[in-house]
Design a protein around this motif. Structure first.
Motif, PDB file in Angstrom:
ATOM      1  N   SER A  22       0.842  -1.188   0.000  1.00  0.00           N
ATOM      2  CA  SER A  22       0.000   0.000   0.000  1.00  0.00           C
ATOM      3  C   SER A  22       0.873   1.232   0.000  1.00  0.00           C
ATOM      4  O   SER A  22       1.680   1.426   0.895  1.00  0.00           O
ATOM      5  CB  SER A  22      -0.888  -0.002   1.252  1.00  0.00           C
ATOM      6  N   HIS A  23       0.731   2.040  -1.042  1.00  0.00           N
ATOM      7  CA  HIS A  23       1.365   3.346  -1.097  1.00  0.00           C
ATOM      8  C   HIS A  23       2.895   3.282  -1.247  1.00  0.00           C
ATOM      9  O   HIS A  23       3.616   3.052  -0.283  1.00  0.00           O
ATOM     10  CB  HIS A  23       1.008   4.182   0.129  1.00  0.00           C
ATOM     11  N   LEU A  24       3.335   3.501  -2.448  1.00  0.00           N
ATOM     12  CA  LEU A  24       4.749   3.638  -2.777  1.00  0.00           C
ATOM     13  C   LEU A  24       5.059   5.123  -2.924  1.00  0.00           C
ATOM     14  O   LEU A  24       4.270   5.875  -3.490  1.00  0.00           O
ATOM     15  CB  LEU A  24       5.050   2.904  -4.094  1.00  0.00           C
ATOM     16  N   ALA A  25       6.187   5.555  -2.400  1.00  0.00           N
ATOM     17  CA  ALA A  25       6.613   6.950  -2.549  1.00  0.00           C
ATOM     18  C   ALA A  25       8.082   6.977  -2.937  1.00  0.00           C
ATOM     19  O   ALA A  25       8.864   6.116  -2.505  1.00  0.00           O
ATOM     20  CB  ALA A  25       6.382   7.730  -1.259  1.00  0.00           C
ATOM     21  N   GLY A 348       8.604  11.740   3.652  1.00  0.00           N
ATOM     22  CA  GLY A 348       7.752  12.916   3.585  1.00  0.00           C
ATOM     23  C   GLY A 348       6.778  12.840   2.430  1.00  0.00           C
ATOM     24  O   GLY A 348       5.614  13.236   2.555  1.00  0.00           O
ATOM     25  N   ALA A 349       7.240  12.321   1.291  1.00  0.00           N
ATOM     26  CA  ALA A 349       6.350  12.137   0.144  1.00  0.00           C
ATOM     27  C   ALA A 349       5.259  11.132   0.484  1.00  0.00           C
ATOM     28  O   ALA A 349       4.090  11.303   0.116  1.00  0.00           O
ATOM     29  CB  ALA A 349       7.152  11.668  -1.073  1.00  0.00           C
ATOM     30  N   PHE A 350       5.613  10.093   1.217  1.00  0.00           N
ATOM     31  CA  PHE A 350       4.629   9.099   1.650  1.00  0.00           C
ATOM     32  C   PHE A 350       3.580   9.748   2.544  1.00  0.00           C
ATOM     33  O   PHE A 350       2.378   9.513   2.395  1.00  0.00           O
ATOM     34  CB  PHE A 350       5.332   7.963   2.395  1.00  0.00           C
ATOM     35  N   MET A 351       4.024  10.587   3.476  1.00  0.00           N
ATOM     36  CA  MET A 351       3.100  11.253   4.386  1.00  0.00           C
ATOM     37  C   MET A 351       2.133  12.162   3.634  1.00  0.00           C
ATOM     38  O   MET A 351       1.016  12.410   4.077  1.00  0.00           O
ATOM     39  CB  MET A 351       3.868  12.099   5.411  1.00  0.00           C
TER      40      MET A 351
END
Length: 398
Positions: A22-25, A348-351
């Motif tokens: 779930s969710h790659l950044a 930070g990009a993930f957040m």
């Protein structure tokens, strides 16, 4: 490529058949690409603000970390494709329906290579501001991860207990290809107060020219075996082996980096690559440490956090930066390092997923608890810190 996997304990690779990505950044810098992705096994039904329902992976899981040289971006694309990381991406809830997978990304490469990600993987890079991401990543680590920050000096590591109520302000020094220095005053409150073009890219670039090393890790490994005193001119070399005690300089203080090369009747081939890389690492680390302290002094800051892949858990680098900060501050300021120093921007990009309509899925209460597996810091052969590091956390909807 340095891949810090942290799937099910006891396994080196996440089980993508049983689990869920779930969710790659991404943080695509001038020298390195950093990846962060989250895996969990728990699927629950969720409903967004528009009344649309679906399943989302929530509950306990782990962040995973990996990095690649930007010049070898195709290896990164292959890694994403092979592990099917992009299939765990999201469709932007506020955007018109599209078959394009949206992945959060930051760094200059998110612009430079945007078309390549679309062409190769069908991924649309949703770009986030680089400095915003660095600060968000640092704040997340300092608040959510147990034993994230530590000091390192004269071979001694000591974890620092962070008081969340007394975290700000602090100076964040991110050492990538270049160096940015940010005064952080709170969540989303920061100012880039300085920087220097002499950073990790300088070390790598000059190192390649002077030693013919083919990779950053190879150059770091060489430095571990070198002796900078063969090339650096010390105070003792000028004063006949004596200290210059009147101004507080010991005989072993470096008076001039690479200074002995002026008087030595030698060619480049006469110097050992190990000694050259050691001197180069010492010069750049000292410079960054001094400039960082001077900027902390400008704003009365006592705490300086250093991040970026230039550090890479390398003991000599951390020790040099720490000694520089200690020397110039006369012991009043401390250099502190982060366990996941190279992944601030990617984290930070993930957040940032939580700022763009995904909060109803998994960002109501993002981090409920966090723990770290492994705490080895030192100088392994590749110059990296322990590859068993990971962040395990609880993520759920309230």
């Amino acid at each position: 490529m340095d891949h810090r996997e942290a799937g099910i304990p006891g396994k080196s690779e996440p089980n993508l058949l049983d689990g869920h990505i779930s969710h790659l950044a991404l943080d695509i810098g001038g020298s390195l690409i950093k990846l962060v992705y989250f895996s969990t096994n728990d699927d629950v039904d969720v409903v967004d603000k528009a009344g649309r329902s679906g399943k989302e992976s929530l509950g306990k899981g782990r962040f995973h970390f990996a990095n690649f040289e930007t010049s070898k971006i195709n290896d990164c694309l292959e890694f994403i494709q092979t592990k099917q990381l992009h299939l765990g991406g999201c469709r932007h809830l506020e955007a018109p329906p599209t078959d394009m997978t949206i992945i959060k990304a930051t760094g200059g490469g998110s612009y430079k290579y945007a078309d390549l990600f679309i062409e190769k993987l069908g991924i649309c890079l949703d770009k986030e501001d680089e400095m915003d991401c660095l600060v968000a990543g640092a704040n997340f680590l300092l608040k959510a991860v147990h034993q994230e920050a530590f000091t390192y000096m004269h071979g001694q590591k000591e974890f620092v207990q962070i008081d969340h109520n007394d975290l700000y302000p602090y100076l964040l020094v991110n050492i990538g290809s270049g160096v940015s220095m940010l005064k952080v005053d709170g969540e989303g409150k920061f100012e880039r107060v300085s920087g220097t073009n002499v950073g990790g890219g300088t070390f790598w670039g000059l190192g390649r020219l002077l030693t013919n090393c083919k990779s950053f890790d190879e150059l770091l490994e060489l430095s571990h075996k070198g002796n900078n005193r063969v090339i650096d001119m010390l105070v003792g070399d000028i004063y006949g082996g004596m200290d210059y005690s009147k101004v507080g300089l010991s005989s072993t203080t470096i008076a001039s980096s690479f200074g002995k090369a002026i008087s030595d009747n030698k060619e480049l081939a006469d110097y050992r690559p190990e000694d050259i890389s050691r001197s180069l690492l010492r010069m750049i680390s000292n410079n960054i440490g001094q400039i960082s302290y001077l900027n902390a002094l400008r704003f009365g800051l006592k705490r300086i956090f250093f991040g970026g892949f230039f550090i890479g858990g390398h003991a000599y680098t951390m020790d040099t930066i720490s000694v520089a900060v200690h020397f110039w501050s006369k012991g009043e300021a401390k250099a502190m390092f982060l366990r996941h120093e190279g992944f601030l921007g990617a984290l930070g990009a993930f957040m940032s997923y939580g700022k763009h309509g995904f909060d109803d899925l998994m960002f109501h209460q993002l981090i409920q608890s966090a723990s770290l597996a492994g705490d080895k810091i030192g100088s392994p052969p590749n110059g990296k810190s322990s590859e068993n590091e990971s962040i395990e956390c609880s993520i759920y909807a309230s």
